[in-house]
Design an enzyme around this catalytic site. Structure first.
Site, PDB file in Angstrom:
ATOM      1  N   CYS A  77       0.841  -1.190   0.000  1.00 44.69           N
ATOM      2  CA  CYS A  77       0.000   0.000   0.000  1.00 44.69           C
ATOM      3  C   CYS A  77       0.877   1.242   0.000  1.00 44.69           C
ATOM      4  O   CYS A  77       1.862   1.304   0.747  1.00 44.69           O
ATOM      5  CB  CYS A  77      -0.894  -0.012   1.237  1.00 44.69           C
ATOM      6  SG  CYS A  77      -2.026   1.372   1.351  1.00 44.69           S
ATOM      7  N   HIS A 109      -9.262  -3.612  -1.951  1.00 46.78           N
ATOM      8  CA  HIS A 109      -8.232  -2.880  -1.206  1.00 46.78           C
ATOM      9  C   HIS A 109      -8.536  -1.380  -1.218  1.00 46.78           C
ATOM     10  O   HIS A 109      -8.533  -0.727  -0.170  1.00 46.78           O
ATOM     11  CB  HIS A 109      -6.863  -3.167  -1.826  1.00 46.78           C
ATOM     12  CG  HIS A 109      -5.731  -2.430  -1.190  1.00 46.78           C
ATOM     13  ND1 HIS A 109      -4.752  -3.066  -0.466  1.00 46.78           N
ATOM     14  CD2 HIS A 109      -5.406  -1.105  -1.167  1.00 46.78           C
ATOM     15  CE1 HIS A 109      -3.881  -2.167  -0.026  1.00 46.78           C
ATOM     16  NE2 HIS A 109      -4.257  -0.970  -0.449  1.00 46.78           N
ATOM     17  N   GLU A 110      -8.798  -0.834  -2.403  1.00 44.04           N
ATOM     18  CA  GLU A 110      -9.037   0.609  -2.509  1.00 44.04           C
ATOM     19  C   GLU A 110     -10.355   1.017  -1.863  1.00 44.04           C
ATOM     20  O   GLU A 110     -10.443   2.070  -1.234  1.00 44.04           O
ATOM     21  CB  GLU A 110      -8.975   1.062  -3.968  1.00 44.04           C
ATOM     22  CG  GLU A 110      -7.629   0.831  -4.639  1.00 44.04           C
ATOM     23  CD  GLU A 110      -6.435   1.387  -3.876  1.00 44.04           C
ATOM     24  OE1 GLU A 110      -6.562   2.427  -3.198  1.00 44.04           O
ATOM     25  OE2 GLU A 110      -5.355   0.773  -3.951  1.00 44.04           O
ATOM     26  N   HIS A 168     -10.096   1.559   1.802  1.00 43.16           N
ATOM     27  CA  HIS A 168      -9.625   2.901   2.170  1.00 43.16           C
ATOM     28  C   HIS A 168     -10.797   3.864   2.340  1.00 43.16           C
ATOM     29  O   HIS A 168     -10.801   4.687   3.261  1.00 43.16           O
ATOM     30  CB  HIS A 168      -8.683   3.468   1.101  1.00 43.16           C
ATOM     31  CG  HIS A 168      -7.291   2.953   1.172  1.00 43.16           C
ATOM     32  ND1 HIS A 168      -6.457   3.184   2.246  1.00 43.16           N
ATOM     33  CD2 HIS A 168      -6.574   2.227   0.283  1.00 43.16           C
ATOM     34  CE1 HIS A 168      -5.286   2.617   2.016  1.00 43.16           C
ATOM     35  NE2 HIS A 168      -5.329   2.023   0.831  1.00 43.16           N
TER      36      HIS A 168
END
EC number: 3.5.1.88
Length: 174
Positions: free
Chosen positions: A96, A138-139, A142
């Site tokens: 990351c 994953h994004e 965030h």
């Protein structure tokens, strides 16, 4: 276009829950362009707006073509993503830009179907598998205030925290 500063762990900004994008205007377009420049400059395959301290539900993914080459043609701009379906699991090594120099294995869904909007407000539905599926998850994490290291099991998480403190001490000495 400009290269933006990337917020790094343990900055509390990364824990914010991002707000939905309501205006698809030139300010959003500039942010997306700057995010792309930032992601490419830092050798990333994804970047969420919160990672550049903008708490909106916008992210970029560019896993490249068959040879791994990134370009505007392989870029996916994702606004207000929503997972419609998910199934199977896979383990992959993740890194990351907000947790530089740390990589570890994380379990994610193997296949996802995502609804999102592009920079012009046009709706898209995309099915993703493998690395693209991982990148979407994953994004999007965030945007919900989560980092991949939070998905590590207890022992790996403690190992990460120990290694991270050591890395920070080394950087301060330089």
């Amino acid at each position: 276009m400009a290269v933006l500063d990337i917020v790094t762990y343990p900055n509390k900004v990364l824990k914010q829950i991002s707000k939905p994008v309501e205006r698809f205007d030139k300010d959003l377009h500039k942010l997306l362009d700057d995010m792309y420049e930032t992601m490419i400059k830092n050798n990333g395959v994804g970047l969420a707006a919160i990672q550049v301290a903008v708490p909106i539900r916008a992210l970029l993914i560019d896993i490249g073509d068959e040879e791994g080459k990134q370009s505007k043609d392989t870029l996916i701009e994702v606004i207000n993503p929503e997972f419609l379906t998910w199934d199977g699991t896979q383990k992959d090594t993740e890194g990351c830009l907000s947790v530089p120099d740390y990589f570890d294995e994380v379990e994610r869904y193997k296949n996802v179907k995502v609804k999102f909007f592009d920079r012009f407000g046009k709706e898209h539905v995309m099915e993703a598998e493998g690395l693209l599926s991982v990148a979407f998850q994953h994004e999007t994490d965030h945007l919900d205030g989560h980092l991949f290291v939070e998905r590590l099991d207890y022992i790996k998480r403690k190992k990460f925290e120990k290694e991270w403190k050591k890395l920070l001490k080394q950087k301060r000495k330089k």
